[in-house]
Each structure stands twice: as C-alpha cells, then as structure tokens.
Write a protein that holds these residues in place. Structure first.
Motif, PDB file in Angstrom:
ATOM      1  N   LEU A 136     111.203  55.895  45.273  1.00  0.00           N
ATOM      2  CA  LEU A 136     110.218  56.312  44.279  1.00  0.00           C
ATOM      3  C   LEU A 136     108.824  56.460  44.864  1.00  0.00           C
ATOM      4  O   LEU A 136     107.880  56.703  44.137  1.00  0.00           O
ATOM      5  CB  LEU A 136     110.209  55.317  43.105  1.00  0.00           C
ATOM      6  CG  LEU A 136     111.511  55.245  42.310  1.00  0.00           C
ATOM      7  CD1 LEU A 136     111.367  54.277  41.149  1.00  0.00           C
ATOM      8  CD2 LEU A 136     111.914  56.622  41.795  1.00  0.00           C
ATOM      9  N   GLY A 137     108.691  56.266  46.160  1.00  0.00           N
ATOM     10  CA  GLY A 137     107.428  56.596  46.818  1.00  0.00           C
ATOM     11  C   GLY A 137     106.475  55.455  47.039  1.00  0.00           C
ATOM     12  O   GLY A 137     105.551  55.557  47.839  1.00  0.00           O
ATOM     13  N   THR A 138     106.653  54.330  46.322  1.00  0.00           N
ATOM     14  CA  THR A 138     105.718  53.217  46.463  1.00  0.00           C
ATOM     15  C   THR A 138     106.277  52.173  47.424  1.00  0.00           C
ATOM     16  O   THR A 138     107.349  51.620  47.182  1.00  0.00           O
ATOM     17  CB  THR A 138     105.443  52.551  45.099  1.00  0.00           C
ATOM     18  OG1 THR A 138     104.929  53.533  44.215  1.00  0.00           O
ATOM     19  CG2 THR A 138     104.447  51.422  45.244  1.00  0.00           C
ATOM     20  N   VAL A 139     105.561  51.920  48.509  1.00  0.00           N
ATOM     21  CA  VAL A 139     105.965  50.911  49.488  1.00  0.00           C
ATOM     22  C   VAL A 139     104.796  49.955  49.702  1.00  0.00           C
ATOM     23  O   VAL A 139     103.677  50.394  49.987  1.00  0.00           O
ATOM     24  CB  VAL A 139     106.372  51.554  50.831  1.00  0.00           C
ATOM     25  CG1 VAL A 139     106.690  50.476  51.859  1.00  0.00           C
ATOM     26  CG2 VAL A 139     107.571  52.477  50.641  1.00  0.00           C
ATOM     27  N   ASN A 140     105.038  48.664  49.540  1.00  0.00           N
ATOM     28  CA  ASN A 140     104.021  47.647  49.787  1.00  0.00           C
ATOM     29  C   ASN A 140     104.346  46.914  51.084  1.00  0.00           C
ATOM     30  O   ASN A 140     105.476  46.435  51.254  1.00  0.00           O
ATOM     31  CB  ASN A 140     103.963  46.631  48.640  1.00  0.00           C
ATOM     32  CG  ASN A 140     103.552  47.269  47.333  1.00  0.00           C
ATOM     33  OD1 ASN A 140     102.736  48.182  47.317  1.00  0.00           O
ATOM     34  ND2 ASN A 140     104.124  46.797  46.237  1.00  0.00           N
ATOM     35  N   VAL A 141     103.372  46.837  51.976  1.00  0.00           N
ATOM     36  CA  VAL A 141     103.546  46.127  53.247  1.00  0.00           C
ATOM     37  C   VAL A 141     102.448  45.078  53.374  1.00  0.00           C
ATOM     38  O   VAL A 141     101.262  45.407  53.338  1.00  0.00           O
ATOM     39  CB  VAL A 141     103.489  47.100  54.443  1.00  0.00           C
ATOM     40  CG1 VAL A 141     103.617  46.320  55.751  1.00  0.00           C
ATOM     41  CG2 VAL A 141     104.606  48.141  54.343  1.00  0.00           C
ATOM     42  N   ASN A 142     102.840  43.814  53.493  1.00  0.00           N
ATOM     43  CA  ASN A 142     101.891  42.720  53.652  1.00  0.00           C
ATOM     44  C   ASN A 142     102.234  41.899  54.890  1.00  0.00           C
ATOM     45  O   ASN A 142     103.413  41.714  55.214  1.00  0.00           O
ATOM     46  CB  ASN A 142     101.901  41.796  52.429  1.00  0.00           C
ATOM     47  CG  ASN A 142     101.306  42.455  51.202  1.00  0.00           C
ATOM     48  OD1 ASN A 142     100.337  43.195  51.298  1.00  0.00           O
ATOM     49  ND2 ASN A 142     101.897  42.192  50.053  1.00  0.00           N
ATOM     50  N   LEU A 143     101.212  41.423  55.558  1.00  0.00           N
ATOM     51  CA  LEU A 143     101.402  40.511  56.684  1.00  0.00           C
ATOM     52  C   LEU A 143     101.216  39.091  56.169  1.00  0.00           C
ATOM     53  O   LEU A 143     100.197  38.764  55.571  1.00  0.00           O
ATOM     54  CB  LEU A 143     100.392  40.796  57.794  1.00  0.00           C
ATOM     55  CG  LEU A 143     100.521  39.919  59.038  1.00  0.00           C
ATOM     56  CD1 LEU A 143     101.794  40.245  59.795  1.00  0.00           C
ATOM     57  CD2 LEU A 143      99.304  40.093  59.951  1.00  0.00           C
ATOM     58  N   ILE A 163     107.966  43.417  52.976  1.00  0.00           N
ATOM     59  CA  ILE A 163     108.044  44.814  52.553  1.00  0.00           C
ATOM     60  C   ILE A 163     108.715  44.893  51.198  1.00  0.00           C
ATOM     61  O   ILE A 163     109.780  44.303  50.979  1.00  0.00           O
ATOM     62  CB  ILE A 163     108.851  45.643  53.587  1.00  0.00           C
ATOM     63  CG1 ILE A 163     108.197  45.520  54.970  1.00  0.00           C
ATOM     64  CG2 ILE A 163     108.949  47.100  53.159  1.00  0.00           C
ATOM     65  CD1 ILE A 163     109.076  45.955  56.103  1.00  0.00           C
ATOM     66  N   GLU A 164     108.094  45.616  50.281  1.00  0.00           N
ATOM     67  CA  GLU A 164     108.660  45.854  48.965  1.00  0.00           C
ATOM     68  C   GLU A 164     108.686  47.356  48.703  1.00  0.00           C
ATOM     69  O   GLU A 164     107.738  48.068  49.045  1.00  0.00           O
ATOM     70  CB  GLU A 164     107.856  45.158  47.868  1.00  0.00           C
ATOM     71  CG  GLU A 164     107.985  43.648  47.873  1.00  0.00           C
ATOM     72  CD  GLU A 164     107.261  43.022  46.698  1.00  0.00           C
ATOM     73  OE1 GLU A 164     106.463  43.740  46.044  1.00  0.00           O
ATOM     74  OE2 GLU A 164     107.482  41.831  46.421  1.00  0.00           O
ATOM     75  N   ALA A 165     109.753  47.810  48.100  1.00  0.00           N
ATOM     76  CA  ALA A 165     109.866  49.232  47.775  1.00  0.00           C
ATOM     77  C   ALA A 165     110.671  49.389  46.497  1.00  0.00           C
ATOM     78  O   ALA A 165     111.639  48.662  46.259  1.00  0.00           O
ATOM     79  CB  ALA A 165     110.544  49.999  48.913  1.00  0.00           C
ATOM     80  N   ASN A 166     110.251  50.321  45.659  1.00  0.00           N
ATOM     81  CA  ASN A 166     111.006  50.644  44.462  1.00  0.00           C
ATOM     82  C   ASN A 166     111.938  51.812  44.751  1.00  0.00           C
ATOM     83  O   ASN A 166     111.516  52.816  45.318  1.00  0.00           O
ATOM     84  CB  ASN A 166     110.062  51.016  43.309  1.00  0.00           C
ATOM     85  CG  ASN A 166     109.367  49.805  42.714  1.00  0.00           C
ATOM     86  OD1 ASN A 166     110.025  48.855  42.296  1.00  0.00           O
ATOM     87  ND2 ASN A 166     108.049  49.820  42.691  1.00  0.00           N
ATOM     88  N   VAL A 167     113.194  51.658  44.363  1.00  0.00           N
ATOM     89  CA  VAL A 167     114.159  52.734  44.541  1.00  0.00           C
ATOM     90  C   VAL A 167     114.879  52.968  43.222  1.00  0.00           C
ATOM     91  O   VAL A 167     114.986  52.069  42.374  1.00  0.00           O
ATOM     92  CB  VAL A 167     115.187  52.422  45.647  1.00  0.00           C
ATOM     93  CG1 VAL A 167     114.518  52.268  46.990  1.00  0.00           C
ATOM     94  CG2 VAL A 167     115.997  51.178  45.306  1.00  0.00           C
ATOM     95  N   GLN A 168     115.341  54.176  43.062  1.00  0.00           N
ATOM     96  CA  GLN A 168     116.115  54.527  41.871  1.00  0.00           C
ATOM     97  C   GLN A 168     117.590  54.626  42.255  1.00  0.00           C
ATOM     98  O   GLN A 168     117.952  55.327  43.203  1.00  0.00           O
ATOM     99  CB  GLN A 168     115.627  55.856  41.293  1.00  0.00           C
ATOM    100  CG  GLN A 168     116.230  56.191  39.935  1.00  0.00           C
ATOM    101  CD  GLN A 168     115.615  57.458  39.356  1.00  0.00           C
ATOM    102  OE1 GLN A 168     115.937  58.559  39.785  1.00  0.00           O
ATOM    103  NE2 GLN A 168     114.720  57.314  38.398  1.00  0.00           N
ATOM    104  N   VAL A 169     118.417  53.907  41.544  1.00  0.00           N
ATOM    105  CA  VAL A 169     119.862  53.937  41.759  1.00  0.00           C
ATOM    106  C   VAL A 169     120.477  54.868  40.726  1.00  0.00           C
ATOM    107  O   VAL A 169     120.263  54.702  39.522  1.00  0.00           O
ATOM    108  CB  VAL A 169     120.465  52.525  41.635  1.00  0.00           C
ATOM    109  CG1 VAL A 169     121.972  52.560  41.879  1.00  0.00           C
ATOM    110  CG2 VAL A 169     119.791  51.568  42.607  1.00  0.00           C
TER     111      VAL A 169
END
Length: 209
Positions: A136-143, A163-169
C-alpha cells in the motif's frame, strides 16, 4: 402435473444448493482470509529480512552510525548518533523494502482449500485459492537499540532496524489490509566502561510513501 412437480423439485434443489453454498462460503471465508493473511505475512517478512540482510546489513558498520565520546580519563560522556548517515540508511532501506514488496505481486501464493477445515488429513487437499499481496506504499523504518551487560564493566550495544509496512491481501471477492512488522539486527559493539543513563536519543525518520 408431473412436469410441474419436476419443475418445483428442480427449483427447490437449486435453492438448496445455492443456500448451502452461501452458508459454506460465509462460514469458511473468515478462516480462509486468516490463512491468507498469515501466509502473506510470512512471505512479506521473509522478503524484507532477506533484502535488508543482503543489501543493507552487510554494508553497514557500527562506527558509521554511532560515535562514542570519552573524556581525558577514558570515561564515556556521550554516545552520539550520526543522524545524516542514519537518514540515508533509512531512505535506502525503505527503497529496498518497497521493491521487495512490489515483487511479491508477481508471485503466486496458494492456500489449499482443505486447510480451511483445520484437518491435518485435508491440509493439502482441494483446489488452491490464489492469494495476492499488494503493497500500500507506506513503509516505516526506525533505528532502535538495546543495551545488555556483557561482562564486568562491559555493555553490549545492539542496533536494530524496525520495519513496518501495510499490505493488502487479496483473495477472490475479498480484500484485507494487514500490518507487517519485523526487526532486523543491524550492527553491534561491546562498550568498555560505564554507559551514562542520559546519553542520546535515537533518530527516528518519518514515514515514507
């Protein structure tokens, strides 16, 4: 009259078949979607971990991200993050993760219909339901970091990429959005000396679309 009876019986049979199909579909759809989400999550996490481990972790050194400052007596006074390098790393990681998730769209994920009934004997029986994973285009990357005692007057400092990402199933006639989360070990070092409690604040880059 016999034709009318046959027609009525045929209609009743049709209604019974359609009703049974709707009941079965209503009952198995949540289970099927749960199985599809679980399989999609596993595949997405594996893809992310593989991409980050091969393309990011192998190219990063602890000293590129963290600077340890000591006073004239050798005591640690500051642990300072290199925010410029961390920002570049987060951007690079985001790009790799997005590419790997987009590549999943071209892969076929199949869930055997027999798994829906929760039977070990039927686990691989029946037609396979195709599952698609769409980022879905949104990716969060944190150290993030973790400090652990590693011996007398020694501290193990570990850095992780969260790393967090939203995906559509997507399965036939059904869509669901799910969150994929994983933490990948990035770098580590053993710090000799007492680590001050107030030392630094990790840089957290914003979400990237």
């Amino acid at each position: 009259h016999s034709q009318e009876r046959l027609l009525v019986l045929g209609l009743l049979l049709l209604v019974l078949v359609i009703g049974s199909f709707l009941i079965i579909e209503h009952n198995i759809r949540p289970t099927l979607l749960a199985l599809a989400e679980a399989k999609a999550k596993i595949l997405a996490v594996q893809a992310i971990n593989s991409a980050v481990s091969q393309e990011i972790v192998e190219t990063v050194k602890y000293q590129d991200l963290i600077a340890i400052h000591k006073d004239t007596r050798g005591r640690i006074v500051l642990i300072q993050p290199n925010t410029v390098e961390i920002s570049r790393l987060a951007s690079k990681t985001t790009t790799f993760v997005q590419e790997r998730l987009e590549a999943l769209q071209s892969q076929d994920i199949a869930v055997p219909l027999g798994q829906v009934f929760g039977s070990a004997l039927l686990a691989n029986v029946g037609p396979h339901i195709r599952v698609s994973v769409v980022p879905l285009g949104t990716v969060n990357v944190n150290l993030t970091s973790d400090f652990q005692e590693a011996g007398i007057n020694q501290t193990l400092h570990q850095l992780f990429l969260e790393i967090e990402a939203n995906v559509q199933v997507v399965i036939p006639l059904v869509k669901s959005t799910t969150l994929v989360h994983t933490a990948v070990p990035l770098a580590q070092t053993v710090i000799v000396g007492e680590v001050p409690q107030q030392y630094w604040q990790l840089y957290r880059p914003e979400s990237r679309n």
